[in-house]
Design a protein around this motif. Structure first.
Motif, PDB file in Angstrom:
ATOM      1  N   LEU A   1      -6.866   5.911  -2.713  1.00  0.00           N
ATOM      2  CA  LEU A   1      -6.207   4.884  -1.892  1.00  0.00           C
ATOM      3  C   LEU A   1      -4.731   5.205  -1.665  1.00  0.00           C
ATOM      4  O   LEU A   1      -3.981   4.379  -1.171  1.00  0.00           O
ATOM      5  CB  LEU A   1      -6.324   3.505  -2.566  1.00  0.00           C
ATOM      6  N   HIS A   2      -4.297   6.382  -2.060  1.00  0.00           N
ATOM      7  CA  HIS A   2      -2.889   6.797  -1.955  1.00  0.00           C
ATOM      8  C   HIS A   2      -1.964   5.828  -2.658  1.00  0.00           C
ATOM      9  O   HIS A   2      -0.899   5.496  -2.160  1.00  0.00           O
ATOM     10  CB  HIS A   2      -2.488   6.966  -0.487  1.00  0.00           C
ATOM     11  N   LEU A   3      -2.401   5.347  -3.817  1.00  0.00           N
ATOM     12  CA  LEU A   3      -1.563   4.434  -4.598  1.00  0.00           C
ATOM     13  C   LEU A   3      -0.912   5.150  -5.784  1.00  0.00           C
ATOM     14  O   LEU A   3      -0.247   4.516  -6.591  1.00  0.00           O
ATOM     15  CB  LEU A   3      -2.397   3.253  -5.115  1.00  0.00           C
ATOM     16  N   LEU A   4      -1.135   6.459  -5.900  1.00  0.00           N
ATOM     17  CA  LEU A   4      -0.440   7.184  -6.963  1.00  0.00           C
ATOM     18  C   LEU A   4       1.036   7.249  -6.592  1.00  0.00           C
ATOM     19  O   LEU A   4       1.379   7.446  -5.426  1.00  0.00           O
ATOM     20  CB  LEU A   4      -0.999   8.594  -7.115  1.00  0.00           C
ATOM     21  N   ASP A   5       1.890   7.100  -7.591  1.00  0.00           N
ATOM     22  CA  ASP A   5       3.328   7.052  -7.370  1.00  0.00           C
ATOM     23  C   ASP A   5       3.703   5.913  -6.412  1.00  0.00           C
ATOM     24  O   ASP A   5       4.640   6.019  -5.645  1.00  0.00           O
ATOM     25  CB  ASP A   5       3.852   8.386  -6.831  1.00  0.00           C
ATOM     26  N   ASN A   6       2.916   4.833  -6.498  1.00  0.00           N
ATOM     27  CA  ASN A   6       3.214   3.641  -5.713  1.00  0.00           C
ATOM     28  C   ASN A   6       3.329   2.479  -6.695  1.00  0.00           C
ATOM     29  O   ASN A   6       2.461   2.296  -7.556  1.00  0.00           O
ATOM     30  CB  ASN A   6       2.070   3.396  -4.718  1.00  0.00           C
ATOM     31  N   ILE A   7       4.377   1.710  -6.591  1.00  0.00           N
ATOM     32  CA  ILE A   7       4.636   0.675  -7.583  1.00  0.00           C
ATOM     33  C   ILE A   7       3.534  -0.387  -7.589  1.00  0.00           C
ATOM     34  O   ILE A   7       3.291  -1.036  -8.613  1.00  0.00           O
ATOM     35  CB  ILE A   7       6.039   0.037  -7.352  1.00  0.00           C
ATOM     36  N   MET A   8       2.801  -0.515  -6.460  1.00  0.00           N
ATOM     37  CA  MET A   8       1.722  -1.517  -6.403  1.00  0.00           C
ATOM     38  C   MET A   8       0.649  -1.235  -7.456  1.00  0.00           C
ATOM     39  O   MET A   8       0.071  -2.164  -8.028  1.00  0.00           O
ATOM     40  CB  MET A   8       1.080  -1.521  -5.007  1.00  0.00           C
ATOM     41  N   ALA A   9       0.387   0.054  -7.695  1.00  0.00           N
ATOM     42  CA  ALA A   9      -0.624   0.402  -8.698  1.00  0.00           C
ATOM     43  C   ALA A   9      -0.221  -0.172 -10.054  1.00  0.00           C
ATOM     44  O   ALA A   9      -1.038  -0.748 -10.778  1.00  0.00           O
ATOM     45  CB  ALA A   9      -0.789   1.916  -8.787  1.00  0.00           C
ATOM     46  N   LEU A  10       1.068  -0.035 -10.406  1.00  0.00           N
ATOM     47  CA  LEU A  10       1.527  -0.558 -11.695  1.00  0.00           C
ATOM     48  C   LEU A  10       1.483  -2.085 -11.710  1.00  0.00           C
ATOM     49  O   LEU A  10       1.120  -2.692 -12.714  1.00  0.00           O
ATOM     50  CB  LEU A  10       2.950  -0.068 -11.994  1.00  0.00           C
ATOM     51  N   VAL A  11       1.835  -2.718 -10.572  1.00  0.00           N
ATOM     52  CA  VAL A  11       1.777  -4.190 -10.510  1.00  0.00           C
ATOM     53  C   VAL A  11       0.354  -4.646 -10.809  1.00  0.00           C
ATOM     54  O   VAL A  11       0.130  -5.548 -11.629  1.00  0.00           O
ATOM     55  CB  VAL A  11       2.248  -4.703  -9.125  1.00  0.00           C
ATOM     56  N   ILE A  12      -0.623  -3.995 -10.183  1.00  0.00           N
ATOM     57  CA  ILE A  12      -2.025  -4.396 -10.377  1.00  0.00           C
ATOM     58  C   ILE A  12      -2.454  -4.184 -11.834  1.00  0.00           C
ATOM     59  O   ILE A  12      -3.041  -5.063 -12.460  1.00  0.00           O
ATOM     60  CB  ILE A  12      -2.952  -3.587  -9.430  1.00  0.00           C
ATOM     61  N   ILE A  13      -2.105  -3.024 -12.394  1.00  0.00           N
ATOM     62  CA  ILE A  13      -2.535  -2.733 -13.768  1.00  0.00           C
ATOM     63  C   ILE A  13      -1.845  -3.656 -14.773  1.00  0.00           C
ATOM     64  O   ILE A  13      -2.475  -4.192 -15.685  1.00  0.00           O
ATOM     65  CB  ILE A  13      -2.269  -1.247 -14.099  1.00  0.00           C
ATOM     66  N   TYR A  14      -0.537  -3.883 -14.608  1.00  0.00           N
ATOM     67  CA  TYR A  14       0.171  -4.748 -15.554  1.00  0.00           C
ATOM     68  C   TYR A  14      -0.337  -6.180 -15.479  1.00  0.00           C
ATOM     69  O   TYR A  14      -0.364  -6.901 -16.478  1.00  0.00           O
ATOM     70  CB  TYR A  14       1.685  -4.712 -15.303  1.00  0.00           C
ATOM     71  N   THR A  15      -0.764  -6.601 -14.282  1.00  0.00           N
ATOM     72  CA  THR A  15      -1.351  -7.934 -14.169  1.00  0.00           C
ATOM     73  C   THR A  15      -2.618  -8.011 -15.018  1.00  0.00           C
ATOM     74  O   THR A  15      -2.830  -8.981 -15.747  1.00  0.00           O
ATOM     75  CB  THR A  15      -1.683  -8.245 -12.698  1.00  0.00           C
TER      76      THR A  15
END
Lengths: 281, 281
Positions: free
Chosen positions: A139-153
């Motif tokens: 999904l081209h979310l590597l090195d994208n802060i959204m990936a971390l937002v989703i995981i930390y949630t």
């Protein structure tokens, strides 16, 4: 009892208090010393920070702090803040209705849902790591802060729900009943009555989200590289930087640790309740 | 509640199913060969791989040692801070510092400025007994990691046990004192049973966190020297993000889940008992 004996006994009590206090202070200072040393090293020049024997008396300088701040540290701090705030907000938006449905208006099988939720928190990250990585890559979310937002949630949501629920369970039943008699809708009941009454619970939840998101390292190091890298990743750059960078390393370490340290110190009462998911008050 | 539940299922359960799916495939992101089904081959490989056995063993050693020592120290310090002493509030504030500091930052500070054979402060303090240039992290890697984790988790245990001590019934203690009970007897027969659920809670939460420890190992030893400090999370990191062996990493993931589940089922059951005791009060 004679006056003399009373005095010696009081003297003994004072002596014992002084003795135990001295021991307690010694222990606390030993534990706190690394934190203090980190802050002190960050206020030294590079020469002082790497001196043999260690420099103990010195005139503090802000040069190391200024240097890490003027170079490339701020973007990392901003990424940490984005990941933390974003995930905390999501935890509250998803967690408040869920906690409500598990406490004030309990759904069927509440206990099973609670059990399931908390089991996901303690599932090792090994369980979902590889697919999440492949998914983020596709999904081209590597090195994208959204990936971390989703995981930390995901990391914080189960704790958040348990914690918010423990605060909701303490609300006086009559209060919610009265609103219900007045014909308040569920949404109204939650936003107008429950949420204003559990602000300490929201504070505790936010604090726990802050601690776990801000300090998180495993996903940050594997899912980000440069654009979305958070502050612990900045510190990785110092791993092999032997010798000449101790002051800058310590300055960056202090700055990176400061938000959680301050928040935890200010909200000590919420801290213990939050860490035990509401079990210990 | 539903949105939260769906979210958790999407980000934790679905990936786990995929992990199982990947674990029966031969698939390396670095090779051009497409993924293909190989049955249980990955499992046979990892179970016959001595380095996996070492990683499991290291995980067990690290978790048991760090939890046992931090619980023991945590109880002792909590009892100390619960006495009549000067500056209780400040002492507690100092004590929780290690838990709040960013783990990556703390690990680097330990490695570079405290246990460094050249410039470390601990080495400096130990110069009189001939350990001035002793390389703790290289000579005793596992003990060093355990020490850093104990430093970080003792405050956590202390906070939980302190809350337990403060919720203790004072009248019982006073009655026992009037009846002539000695301090050690009182601790053994009154205090200890009263704080036991708190100690259990701390130990359980602590082990669930420490079993996953990664930050300290990554920042100080990188799993070495050799494989002396490679635990399962670090092994998984090596397989997934250094070797990019998706199939193998997934198989390790499933193995880690099975091992954690054995511990967690027991842990969660105890957790629920504690919550029920708490609710009955």
């Amino acid at each position: 009892m004679s006056v003399q004996a009373g005095r010696t006994q009081r003297g003994k009590a004072v002596a014992s208090k002084v003795g135990w206090s001295a021991l307690a202070w010694l222990v606390a200072i030993v534990f706190f010393f690394p934190v203090l040393w980190m802050a002190l090293e960050g206020l030294k020049t590079e020469v002082q920070a790497a001196s043999i024997p260690p420099t103990i008396l010195f005139t503090p300088t802000l040069s190391a702090i200024q240097e890490v701040l003027s170079r490339d540290f701020p973007p990392y701090l901003i990424n940490s803040a984005t990941a933390t705030l974003g995930s905390t907000l999501l935890v509250l938006v998803l967690g408040l209705p869920a906690a409500y449905a598990l406490s004030i208006r309990p759904v069927k099988r509440t206990r099973d849902v609670l059990f399931f939720l908390i089991s996901t928190r303690f599932l090792p990250f090994a369980a979902s790591l590889v697919p999440l990585y492949i998914l983020a890559r596709n999904l081209h979310l590597l090195d994208n802060i959204m990936a971390l937002v989703i995981i930390y949630t995901t990391i914080n949501l189960p704790l958040g729900i348990w914690l918010l629920r423990s605060f909701m369970l303490e609300l006086p039943h009559e209060l919610v009943e009265a609103a219900r008699v007045d014909g308040a809708s569920m949404r109204h009941e939650l936003t107008r009555i429950v949420i204003p009454l559990i602000t300490p619970g929201i504070a505790a939840t936010s604090l726990i989200c802050l601690i776990f998101s801000w300090n998180e390292f495993f996903y940050a190091v594997n899912f980000t590289s440069s654009i979305a890298a958070t502050s612990p990743i900045f510190l990785v750059g110092f791993i092999s930087g032997r010798g000449l960078f101790y002051a800058k390393l310590a300055a960056a370490a202090t700055l990176a640790s400061l938000p959680v340290l301050l928040a935890g110190w200010i909200a000590q009462k919420q801290l213990i309740r939050g860490l035990t998911m509401g079990a210990v008050k | 509640m539903l949105p939260a539940l769906i979210y958790v299922i999407l980000v934790t359960q679905l990936p786990f199913v995929l992990t199982i799916f990947y674990s029966v495939q031969s698939w390396n992101l670095l090779s051009l060969a497409p993924a293909r089904f190989i049955g249980l081959q990955n499992y046979l490989d990892i179970l016959n791989d001595p380095s996996i056995r070492i990683a499991i063993w290291n995980t067990i050693v690290l978790t048991i040692c760090a939890v046992a020592i931090s619980v023991a120290l945590g109880v002792a310090i909590a009892v100390l801070l619960n006495r009549e002493i000067f500056g209780k509030g400040i002492l507690r504030t100092l004590m929780i510092g290690p838990f709040l500091v960013m783990p990556t930052a703390a690990a680097l500070m330990w490695k570079d400025t405290l246990l460094n054979p050249l410039t470390g402060f601990v080495n400096y303090l130990l110069t009189p007994i001939g350990l001035g240039t002793f390389d703790f992290i290289n000579r005793f890697p596992m003990a060093s990691i355990v020490a850093i984790e104990v430093w970080r988790w003792t405050p956590f245990m202390m906070l939980i046990v302190l809350a337990g001590l403060q919720s203790q019934n004072q009248e019982v203690l006073e009655a026992a004192e009037v009846d002539g009970a000695r301090p050690l007897q009182m601790f053994r027969y009154i205090t200890l049973p009263a704080i036991r659920p708190f100690i259990e809670l701390g130990a359980l939460l602590g082990s669930l966190f420490i079993v996953q420890s990664f930050d300290t190992i990554f920042m100080t030893t990188q799993g070495g020297p050799g494989e002396a400090t490679t635990n399962l999370p670090f092994k998984l990191y090596l397989e997934a993000f250094q070797a990019f062996d998706i199939g193998r990493a997934s198989a390790i993931g499933v193995l880690a889940v099975i091992l954690t589940m054995i511990v967690a089922t027991f842990a969660l059951r105890t957790l629920f008992t504690i919550f029920q005791v708490e609710a009955r009060r």
